[in-house]
Design an enzyme around this catalytic site. Structure first.
Site, PDB file in Angstrom:
ATOM      1  N   HIS A  20      12.375 -17.194   4.281  1.00  0.00           N
ATOM      2  CA  HIS A  20      11.004 -17.249   4.785  1.00  0.00           C
ATOM      3  C   HIS A  20      10.616 -15.929   5.439  1.00  0.00           C
ATOM      4  O   HIS A  20      11.351 -15.409   6.265  1.00  0.00           O
ATOM      5  CB  HIS A  20      10.877 -18.402   5.787  1.00  0.00           C
ATOM      6  CG  HIS A  20       9.483 -18.646   6.222  1.00  0.00           C
ATOM      7  ND1 HIS A  20       9.172 -19.017   7.509  1.00  0.00           N
ATOM      8  CD2 HIS A  20       8.295 -18.567   5.560  1.00  0.00           C
ATOM      9  CE1 HIS A  20       7.863 -19.161   7.615  1.00  0.00           C
ATOM     10  NE2 HIS A  20       7.318 -18.893   6.441  1.00  0.00           N
ATOM     11  N   ASP A  28       2.967   0.112  -9.112  1.00  0.00           N
ATOM     12  CA  ASP A  28       2.613   0.904 -10.286  1.00  0.00           C
ATOM     13  C   ASP A  28       3.677   1.984 -10.463  1.00  0.00           C
ATOM     14  O   ASP A  28       4.630   2.073  -9.682  1.00  0.00           O
ATOM     15  CB  ASP A  28       1.196   1.472 -10.155  1.00  0.00           C
ATOM     16  CG  ASP A  28       0.994   2.367  -8.933  1.00  0.00           C
ATOM     17  OD1 ASP A  28       1.972   2.982  -8.432  1.00  0.00           O
ATOM     18  OD2 ASP A  28      -0.152   2.468  -8.464  1.00  0.00           O
ATOM     19  N   HIS A 106      -3.632   2.034   1.973  1.00  0.00           N
ATOM     20  CA  HIS A 106      -2.551   2.370   1.046  1.00  0.00           C
ATOM     21  C   HIS A 106      -1.380   3.031   1.788  1.00  0.00           C
ATOM     22  O   HIS A 106      -0.215   2.768   1.487  1.00  0.00           O
ATOM     23  CB  HIS A 106      -3.079   3.291  -0.056  1.00  0.00           C
ATOM     24  CG  HIS A 106      -2.077   3.615  -1.107  1.00  0.00           C
ATOM     25  ND1 HIS A 106      -1.493   2.656  -1.909  1.00  0.00           N
ATOM     26  CD2 HIS A 106      -1.550   4.803  -1.490  1.00  0.00           C
ATOM     27  CE1 HIS A 106      -0.656   3.240  -2.747  1.00  0.00           C
ATOM     28  NE2 HIS A 106      -0.667   4.540  -2.505  1.00  0.00           N
ATOM     29  N   ASN A 130      -0.531  -2.164  -6.669  1.00  0.00           N
ATOM     30  CA  ASN A 130       0.663  -2.454  -5.885  1.00  0.00           C
ATOM     31  C   ASN A 130       0.407  -3.711  -5.074  1.00  0.00           C
ATOM     32  O   ASN A 130      -0.715  -3.943  -4.620  1.00  0.00           O
ATOM     33  CB  ASN A 130       0.973  -1.300  -4.916  1.00  0.00           C
ATOM     34  CG  ASN A 130       1.064   0.035  -5.616  1.00  0.00           C
ATOM     35  OD1 ASN A 130       1.978   0.270  -6.390  1.00  0.00           O
ATOM     36  ND2 ASN A 130       0.099   0.907  -5.362  1.00  0.00           N
TER      37      ASN A 130
END
Length: 139
Positions: A20, A28, A106, A130
């Site tokens: 968990h 990519d 990002h 991604n």
């Protein structure tokens, strides 16, 4: 014999040890992968396999409670984003639970990959394709 759509033994091994809140990334071809994180490199050629092909296979084999995406995908890769959301809806139906979707920069996503059990590198050559999948529990 093992019975699932997913056949890659390295991916199956990682998924089987995840607990968990553990995380795994699908990337990519260009995402930098931290040295301390296992790299599962599936990239064969430009676009092969695609991000979506790998995401669909992996997402059907893991209990997902949360996904993390780069917020830049909204503007720079809306087609992949749309396909991700479609697959998430399919997984929610099969899992019978809601999946939390979180958007971060990002740069933050790249940092977060340091916490992943592995990064699966695809041949995808489109921007910001991604995702980080956070494991849920099946009970």
């Amino acid at each position: 014999m093992y019975k699932s759509r997913l056949l890659n033994s390295k991916i199956i091994k990682i998924l089987s040890i995840m607990g968990h809140t553990d995380q795994i990334a699908i990337s990519d071809a260009g995402l930098p992968i931290p040295k301390n994180v296992e790299r599962i490199d599936l990239a064969l050629a430009f676009g092969v396999p695609s991000f979506i092909q790998v995401f669909e296979s992996v997402s059907e084999s893991i209990q997902i409670e949360k996904v993390i995406l780069a917020e830049e995908i909204l503007e720079h890769n809306p087609e992949i984003h749309k396909k991700i959301l479609e697959q998430i809806r399919q997984v929610e139906k099969s899992q019978k639970n809601k999946i939390d979707i979180t958007y971060i920069t990002h740069e933050m996503l790249k940092i977060q990959t340091n916490e992943c059990k592995a990064v699966i590198r695809t041949g995808e050559c489109s921007p910001y394709a991604n995702i980080i999948l956070q494991s849920g529990v099946i009970f």
